[in-house]
Design an enzyme around this catalytic site. Structure first.
Site, short mmCIF file in Angstrom:
data_model
loop_
_atom_site.label_atom_id
_atom_site.label_comp_id
_atom_site.label_asym_id
_atom_site.label_seq_id
_atom_site.Cartn_x
_atom_site.Cartn_y
_atom_site.Cartn_z
N CYS A 126 -0.77 3.49 -6.60
CA CYS A 126 -1.92 2.69 -5.45
C CYS A 126 -2.16 1.39 -6.14
O CYS A 126 -2.31 1.26 -7.19
CB CYS A 126 -3.09 3.52 -5.63
SG CYS A 126 -4.29 2.86 -4.57
N CYS A 176 0.84 -1.18 0.04
CA CYS A 176 0.13 -0.22 0.09
C CYS A 176 0.89 1.14 -0.17
O CYS A 176 1.67 1.29 0.92
CB CYS A 176 -0.80 0.10 1.29
SG CYS A 176 -1.90 1.47 1.40
#
Ligand code: DGL
Length: 251
Positions: free
Chosen positions: A184, A73
């Site tokens: 992302c 992440c």
């Protein structure tokens, strides 16, 4: 108890795209995946809120016998990786950052568009990285924050998704671009959908392979067999994540 598993963590389902790459390349490892789906999206929260959530998640994972933790992440990495490394100096922690370095390496002409969550884009980490690589004049940035929720809802083909992509991507003159960086992990689900708006001449880059390479360099090979234990923070079916991995298999 032997510390033998590799833990992957994300705010939700995005990190499964990184795990998916690791599963193909690390056949002798066992894995834990924790998705904090109850609290997704992280990208709209403050740095402090994200940091607290990441600390809780890593504390949880630490109890599960891990030899390394992958923060799959970018948002969590940006907000918390330095502080985590201070707290757990003996635990290999692999962070993720938008693949700006890779974009710089393959760049020959044109501009680079970096997409990420709101939080990653305003974070010091990414801005320092761009600056340190001397790429300030080369890059543009674009938040695609809403894609996180589309992915969380397993919404990969709806009119609302395509309306959103059109709104965000149509204003660009793609002839001016060399690559788009998916900063992302949730965005990786949408490569085919993005392609409908972005010509083949523009590279679509992500950080998954770089992250797995880094992981490989830090661990001693295990004796596992690709078993995966899944955990998520909201109440759901134990097989909650499987359709996402299946979706990635079919890409
Ligand atoms: N998957 C995440 C990332 O790589 C975070 C998405 C979110 O929760 O906003 O940045």
């Amino acid at each position: 108890m032997l510390a033998n598993k590799i833990a992957f963590f994300d705010s939700g389902v995005g990190g499964l795209t990184t795990l998916h790459v690791a599963l193909q390349q690390l056949p002798n490892e066992d894995f834990i995946y924790f998705g904090d789906c109850l609290n997704a999206p992280y990208g709209v929260k403050t740095t402090e809120e994200i940091r607290n959530l990441v600390f809780d998640a890593v504390e949880f994972l630490q109890k599960h016998n891990c030899k390394a933790i992958v923060l799959a992440c970018n948002t969590a990495t940006s907000a918390a990786v330095n502080q985590l490394r201070e707290k757990y100096p003996n635990l290999p922690i692999v962070g993720m950052e938008p693949a700006v370095k890779l974009a710089g390496k393959i760049h020959d002409s044109g501009r680079i568009l970096i997409t990420a969550t709101d939080s990653t884009l305003r974070g010091q980490k990414l801005n320092e990285l761009i600056h340190d690589l001397n790429m300030d004049d080369l890059v543009d940035v674009l938040s695609l924050q809403e894609l996180v929720l589309f992915a969380e809802k397993f919404e990969f083909d709806s009119p609302a998704l395509f309306d959103y992509l059109k709104l965000k991507l149509e204003p660009f003159n793609w002839d001016e671009y060399n690559s788009i960086v998916l900063g992302c992990t949730h965005f990786n689900y949408f490569k085919n959908q993005l392609r409908k708006f972005i010509p083949e001449t523009v590279h679509i880059l992500d950080g998954n392979q770089g992250t797995v390479n880094r992981l490989k360099s830090l661990i001693k090979e295990g004796e596992g067999s690709r078993q995966i234990e899944f955990y998520l923070s909201k109440k759901a079916d134990p097989d909650y994540f499987l359709p996402f991995l299946k979706y990635l298999d079919n890409q």
